[in-house]
Enzyme design. Structure first.
Site, mmCIF file in Angstrom:
data_model
loop_
_atom_site.group_PDB
_atom_site.id
_atom_site.type_symbol
_atom_site.label_atom_id
_atom_site.label_comp_id
_atom_site.label_asym_id
_atom_site.label_seq_id
_atom_site.Cartn_x
_atom_site.Cartn_y
_atom_site.Cartn_z
ATOM 1 N N ILE A 126 3.376 43.733 62.486
ATOM 2 C CA ILE A 126 3.514 44.329 61.186
ATOM 3 C C ILE A 126 1.928 45.347 60.279
ATOM 4 O O ILE A 126 1.704 45.842 60.176
ATOM 5 C CB ILE A 126 3.650 43.092 60.058
ATOM 6 C CG1 ILE A 126 5.232 42.822 60.265
ATOM 7 C CG2 ILE A 126 3.926 44.127 59.173
ATOM 8 C CD1 ILE A 126 6.264 43.788 60.648
ATOM 9 N N TYR A 133 4.515 26.192 59.616
ATOM 10 C CA TYR A 133 4.096 27.766 60.079
ATOM 11 C C TYR A 133 5.588 28.661 59.143
ATOM 12 O O TYR A 133 4.239 28.779 57.619
ATOM 13 C CB TYR A 133 5.395 28.949 61.100
ATOM 14 C CG TYR A 133 4.905 30.562 60.488
ATOM 15 C CD1 TYR A 133 3.677 31.112 60.569
ATOM 16 C CD2 TYR A 133 6.018 30.748 60.251
ATOM 17 C CE1 TYR A 133 4.209 31.871 60.435
ATOM 18 C CE2 TYR A 133 5.972 32.681 60.100
ATOM 19 C CZ TYR A 133 4.806 33.167 59.859
ATOM 20 O OH TYR A 133 4.991 34.631 59.565
ATOM 21 N N LYS A 155 2.942 30.057 55.243
ATOM 22 C CA LYS A 155 3.005 31.162 54.436
ATOM 23 C C LYS A 155 3.801 30.956 52.803
ATOM 24 O O LYS A 155 3.539 32.279 51.687
ATOM 25 C CB LYS A 155 5.062 31.997 54.697
ATOM 26 C CG LYS A 155 4.241 32.147 56.351
ATOM 27 C CD LYS A 155 3.213 33.391 56.608
ATOM 28 C CE LYS A 155 3.212 34.968 56.392
ATOM 29 N NZ LYS A 155 1.807 35.565 56.523
#
Length: 318
Positions: A32, A181, A185
């Site tokens: 990204i 993970y 975030k």
């Protein structure tokens, strides 16, 4: 902003000029982050790619230059997992101001074992959240020197289903890679919203905005050799998924809008239009668990202690 105006006035393929501005994209050499850098470069801005690997950053800059004539690019050696290196990295920018930083870089593991940085922090939490938390302090003077700078935190759709465990932020007691993970975030996004509340309390001109790419698959991503190559077979197999998700080039759109759109406000969340997974960028409601001020305050305090940062992250009243 109304739903109609936010979509009618923004064209992802015709971005406004940002000539004279400087943007830093952490992890701008791949995924990204690469497409965020490529799209921002097309606005005429100076785009700095923060990356640990000089060779990969060089390849990314060559790819961008092959598509954006006259692109203004720089590489900043940056390792978010090494907290002691971040002040030096910020100093090496050697800038008078910084118009935006995109907190994009991150790591994700699918399988054990649990990994740690040299500082003894769990690697996903350290890279995705703690490194960006600390970097914000070191960039604060440059951001405050810009007329209307932005800190854009790149979140994840996966964070919607996770909750922080304030007693086990580093997954020492219960390490499950995908959950760890997701929680890293959540921490990033919670910090992004808390940072804007902090900046507003200081009457700062800097805004903090959160954006996420939705569902972004490699198989739907256009090739950018040698950064990324999608074979015809992979693209064909990925077409059915394209009904719900998209490529990483489109995943960059909400992040780029959060950087550039003058109508964007601090504390907002931007993501893809269709179920938060694909399509043009739109304004989304902030999930309650990411806006909880009690959780955010506890996370901020713990992050400051773990990184040894100033409680105000270097921002002062203008």
């Amino acid at each position: 902003m109304s739903s109609a105006s936010q979509n009618r006035s923004w064209d992802v393929h015709r971005l406004p000029s940002a000539r004279g501005k400087v943007f830093l994209v952490t992890g701008g050499n791949a995924g990204i982050g690469y497409f965020v850098a490529e799209q921002l470069a097309a606005t005429g801005a100076v785009v700095v790619l923060g990356s640990r690997d000089a060779a990969k950053a060089g390849a990314a800059m060559a790819s961008i230059r092959s598509r954006v004539a006259g692109a203004h690019l720089r590489h900043l050696p940056l390792d978010l997992a090494d907290l002691s290196s971040l002040k030096g990295a910020a100093d090496r920018l050697d800038l008078g101001h910084l118009d935006a930083v995109v907190h994009n870089a991150g790591v994700a593991f699918d399988d054990p074992p649990r990994r740690e940085t040299k500082d003894g922090h769990e690697l996903m939490f350290a890279t995705n959240h703690l490194g960006h938390f600390a970097l914000t302090q070191h960039l604060a003077p440059l951001l405050s020197a810009a007329p209307a700078a932005r800190v854009v935190t790149v979140g994840s759709f996966a964070a919607r289903s996770e909750r922080l465990d304030l007693g086990d932020l580093q997954s020492r007691e219960d390490y499950r890679p995908k959950r760890t993970y997701g929680r890293s975030k959540v921490a990033q996004m919670s910090f992004g919203f808390a940072l804007d509340r902090h900046l507003r309390a200081l009457h700062s001109t800097v805004l903090s905005v959160v954006a996420h790419p939705g569902g972004a698959l490699d198989s739907l991503t256009p090739s950018r050799p040698p950064i990324h190559v999608t074979t015809p077979g992979e693209r064909l197999r990925g077409l059915p998924a394209g009904l719900l998700v998209q490529g990483k080039d489109a995943g960059a759109w909400p992040i780029v809008r959060a950087v550039l759109d003058p109508e964007v406000r601090g504390g907002q969340l931007w993501g893809p239009k269709v179920f938060g997974l694909r399509g043009a960028p739109r304004l989304e409601p902030v999930p309650a668990h990411m806006a909880d001020p009690v959780v955010a305050a506890a996370l901020w305090a713990a992050s400051g202690e773990l990184t040894g940062t100033d409680p105000h992250l270097g921002f002062a009243r203008p």
